[in-house]
Design an enzyme around this catalytic site. Structure first.
Site, short mmCIF file in Angstrom:
data_model
loop_
_atom_site.label_atom_id
_atom_site.label_comp_id
_atom_site.label_asym_id
_atom_site.label_seq_id
_atom_site.Cartn_x
_atom_site.Cartn_y
_atom_site.Cartn_z
N ASP A 88 -47.99 7.83 9.69
CA ASP A 88 -48.22 7.49 11.10
C ASP A 88 -48.64 8.69 11.93
O ASP A 88 -48.42 8.74 13.14
CB ASP A 88 -46.97 6.86 11.73
CG ASP A 88 -46.45 5.68 10.93
OD1 ASP A 88 -47.25 4.80 10.60
OD2 ASP A 88 -45.24 5.65 10.62
N GLU A 89 -49.25 9.68 11.30
CA GLU A 89 -49.58 10.92 12.02
C GLU A 89 -50.87 10.81 12.84
O GLU A 89 -51.20 11.72 13.59
CB GLU A 89 -49.75 12.09 11.03
CG GLU A 89 -48.53 12.40 10.20
CD GLU A 89 -48.59 11.72 8.84
OE1 GLU A 89 -47.81 12.08 7.96
OE2 GLU A 89 -49.44 10.81 8.67
N GLY A 90 -51.61 9.74 12.66
CA GLY A 90 -52.90 9.62 13.32
C GLY A 90 -54.06 9.89 12.38
O GLY A 90 -55.15 10.29 12.81
N LYS A 91 -53.83 9.66 11.08
CA LYS A 91 -54.88 9.91 10.08
C LYS A 91 -56.10 9.04 10.33
O LYS A 91 -57.23 9.43 10.03
CB LYS A 91 -54.35 9.65 8.67
CG LYS A 91 -53.25 10.60 8.22
CD LYS A 91 -52.82 10.32 6.80
CE LYS A 91 -52.22 8.95 6.60
NZ LYS A 91 -51.00 8.72 7.38
N ASN B 83 -49.06 -1.88 3.04
CA ASN B 83 -47.89 -1.30 3.70
C ASN B 83 -48.27 -0.16 4.63
O ASN B 83 -47.42 0.43 5.29
CB ASN B 83 -46.87 -0.80 2.66
CG ASN B 83 -47.46 0.23 1.71
OD1 ASN B 83 -48.67 0.29 1.50
ND2 ASN B 83 -46.62 1.04 1.11
N GLY C 103 -51.33 1.34 7.59
CA GLY C 103 -52.35 0.87 8.53
C GLY C 103 -52.94 2.01 9.33
O GLY C 103 -52.28 3.01 9.59
N HIS C 104 -54.21 1.86 9.68
CA HIS C 104 -54.89 2.82 10.54
C HIS C 104 -55.26 2.12 11.84
O HIS C 104 -55.81 1.01 11.82
CB HIS C 104 -56.18 3.34 9.89
CG HIS C 104 -55.96 4.29 8.76
ND1 HIS C 104 -54.84 5.09 8.67
CD2 HIS C 104 -56.72 4.58 7.68
CE1 HIS C 104 -54.94 5.83 7.58
NE2 HIS C 104 -56.06 5.54 6.96
N THR C 105 -54.96 2.74 12.95
CA THR C 105 -55.41 2.23 14.24
C THR C 105 -56.48 3.17 14.79
O THR C 105 -56.25 4.37 14.91
CB THR C 105 -54.24 2.14 15.24
OG1 THR C 105 -53.25 1.25 14.71
CG2 THR C 105 -54.72 1.61 16.57
N GLN D 243 -49.78 6.57 4.28
CA GLN D 243 -48.46 7.19 4.42
C GLN D 243 -48.57 8.72 4.58
O GLN D 243 -49.58 9.21 5.05
CB GLN D 243 -47.55 6.81 3.24
CG GLN D 243 -47.12 5.36 3.22
CD GLN D 243 -47.98 4.48 2.35
OE1 GLN D 243 -48.61 4.91 1.41
NE2 GLN D 243 -48.04 3.21 2.69
N THR E 237 -42.40 5.88 -0.52
CA THR E 237 -43.27 4.79 -0.93
C THR E 237 -43.38 4.80 -2.46
O THR E 237 -42.71 5.58 -3.13
CB THR E 237 -44.65 4.91 -0.25
OG1 THR E 237 -45.37 3.69 -0.42
CG2 THR E 237 -45.45 6.09 -0.77
N LYS F 61 -40.46 -0.19 15.49
CA LYS F 61 -40.35 0.97 16.35
C LYS F 61 -40.12 2.22 15.51
O LYS F 61 -39.28 2.22 14.60
CB LYS F 61 -39.17 0.77 17.32
CG LYS F 61 -39.03 1.84 18.37
CD LYS F 61 -37.89 1.49 19.31
CE LYS F 61 -37.69 2.52 20.39
NZ LYS F 61 -36.59 2.14 21.31
N ARG F 62 -40.87 3.28 15.82
CA ARG F 62 -40.71 4.51 15.07
C ARG F 62 -39.62 5.38 15.67
O ARG F 62 -39.47 5.45 16.88
CB ARG F 62 -42.03 5.28 15.06
CG ARG F 62 -43.15 4.56 14.34
CD ARG F 62 -44.47 5.30 14.45
NE ARG F 62 -45.57 4.50 13.87
CZ ARG F 62 -46.77 4.41 14.39
NH1 ARG F 62 -47.06 5.05 15.52
NH2 ARG F 62 -47.70 3.67 13.81
#
Length: 447
Positions: free
Chosen positions: A13-16, A38, A40-42, A223, A238, A303-304
């Site tokens: 979830d670092e923003g890859k 499992n 995802g990229h936003t 991940q 994972t 929620k992270r």
């Protein structure tokens, strides 16, 4: 020409997604090498948000080939839904290629994943319940279904009749769940096969051809380093290898073909699911980071957990991945803070340590040793050069680069493509790094 791996340097979830999207503008080929739905990229482009789980981020560039490598596990239902979503947005998927040797997530994988996690009770590991672990387990047990099996109706039927009956015993006897209908599953997946057939090829051969033709290749993982099956906070990890080495195994490319490794970290730290988290913040400050950073999972919406930047795991990620440079995201989330803490070492049972422990039980006993830095308390979201950053923000970046002993090459200040400070395209070298560990200009990447 450059073959570049982009990896997550924390717990994912670092923003890859954004960084991969930025680098994809100079890539000819983008390859996803591990994980499944499992992850995802936003990506935000001109105010429009794209959420992708399997299709590489480079799909938004019309001239970029996108490949799902053999190390990825594919849920056909989700993949087809992504194809449909992109079609509705008039985004072509003609240049998407799928490895014929990638393994396929089946309905029994999801059921077993969810039931197994529920049965763990207080020992839950925080799985997404999407069937990823059981898919990789069947791969190791050599009873998995591969994409090429979907393309062979007679062979698929023969395989699944036996496999589903075997899995039904587990579902009924162990988890008290109703059995699956083999014929129903077979017909469903044969339908998926016809939809995906035009995209299925020997992707290792395609990548090899791209290397021979000296095309720029970007390898993207899912991940992050601390979720790696072998090098992460086991068992809270994972089921695959997100580290840079996983890119070679997950695509069929030799390690001598890789030129550079770019790590991605947030300006603070987050984690989803269970497991130790030394710098985790509770209460008002943790909620502030969560709210300002919109810290909710792309895949699950969970929620992270939020905490201060942890330079110990940062240094570990640099070492494990052999990073050339770092992209730092979400610096703007810290804009309001009067002071900022950075974990520089751990206190483990009274002893100071600057190294990440391999034991999760020992990691759970780690207490962060902090260095306090002044905040800048002005907005950075409109900054587009280093000179526009407040001095305290620049000092913060220099301090992190020094601690991790790696240049910070990209600074992200928001979700949109343009909210980024970058000197030049990092895929092509030689370039100047934004920040060398000692704060002076340095070579970012060599040709």
């Amino acid at each position: 020409m450059a073959n570049v791996i982009v990896i997550g340097a924390q717990w994912g979830d670092e923003g890859k997604g954004k960084i991969t999207d930025l680098l994809s503008r100079s890539a000819d080929v983008v390859v996803r090498y591990q994980g499944g739905v499992n992850a995802g990229h936003t990506i935000v482009v001109k105010g429009q948000t794209f959420k992708l789980h399997l299709i590489p981020s480079g799909i938004l560039y019309p001239n970029t080939d996108c490949i799902i490598g053999c190390g990825t596990v594919i849920d056909p239902q989700i993949l087809i839904a992504e194809l449909d979503q992109l079609k509705k947005l008039n985004i072509s998927t003609d240049h998407l290629l799928i490895s014929e040797t990638a393994h396929v997530t089946m309905p029994y994988h999801r059921l077993i994943d969810q039931a197994s996690e529920e049965r763990r009770g207080s020992h839950k590991i925080g799985t997404t319940g999407r069937g990823i672990g059981p898919t990789y387990a069947d791969k190791s047990e050599r009873i998995g279904i591969r994409v090429l099996d979907l393309m062979d109706p007679d062979g698929l039927r023969e395989q699944l009749e036996w496999t589903i009956n075997y899995k039904n015993v587990i579902l009924e006897k162990l988890y008290n769940l109703p059995p699956l209908d083999p014929e129903e599953v077979i017909e469903q997946y044969l339908g998926y096969a016809e939809r995906l057939r035009p995209h299925v090829v020997d992707t290792s051969l395609k990548i090899s051809d791209a290397i021979v033709r000296r095309r720029n290749i970007l390898f993207e993982g899912a991940q992050g380093t601390l979720l790696d099956l072998d090098h992460g906070t086991y068992p809270y990890v994972t089921s695959s290898n997100p580290v840079a080495g996983g890119a070679c195994v997950g695509t069929g490319v030799g390690p001598t073909m890789i030129d550079r490794v770019i790590g991605v970290s947030k300006a603070y730290t987050t984690r989803v699911g269970e497991g130790p988290f030394p710098t985790e913040l509770h209460g008002e400050l943790g909620e502030l980071l969560c709210d300002r950073g919109a810290e909710f999972g792309t895949t699950t919406g969970r929620k992270r957990r939020c905490g201060w930047f942890d330079a110990v795991i940062g240094r570990y990620a640099v070492r494990i991945n052999g990073m050339d440079c770092m992209a730092l995201t979400k610096l703007d989330v810290l804009d309001e803070l009067e002071s900022i803490q950075v974990c520089v070492a751990y206190d483990i049972d009274g002893d100071r340590s600057e190294y990440f422990p391999t034991s999760s039980r020992k990691f759970a006993r780690c207490r962060p040793i902090y260095k306090s830095l002044p905040g800048w308390q002005v907005s950075t979201t409109e900054c587009r050069t280093l000179e526009e950053l407040p001095q305290q923000a620049l000092d913060y970046l220099k301090f992190l680069a020094e601690l991790m002993e790696v240049p910070i090459a990209i600074v992200s200040l928001g979700a949109s493509r343009d909210q980024t400070i970058i000197v030049e395209d990092p895929i092509h070298g030689p370039k100047r790094a934004l920040l060398h560990p000692d704060g002076t200009p340095a070579t970012l990447l060599s040709a």
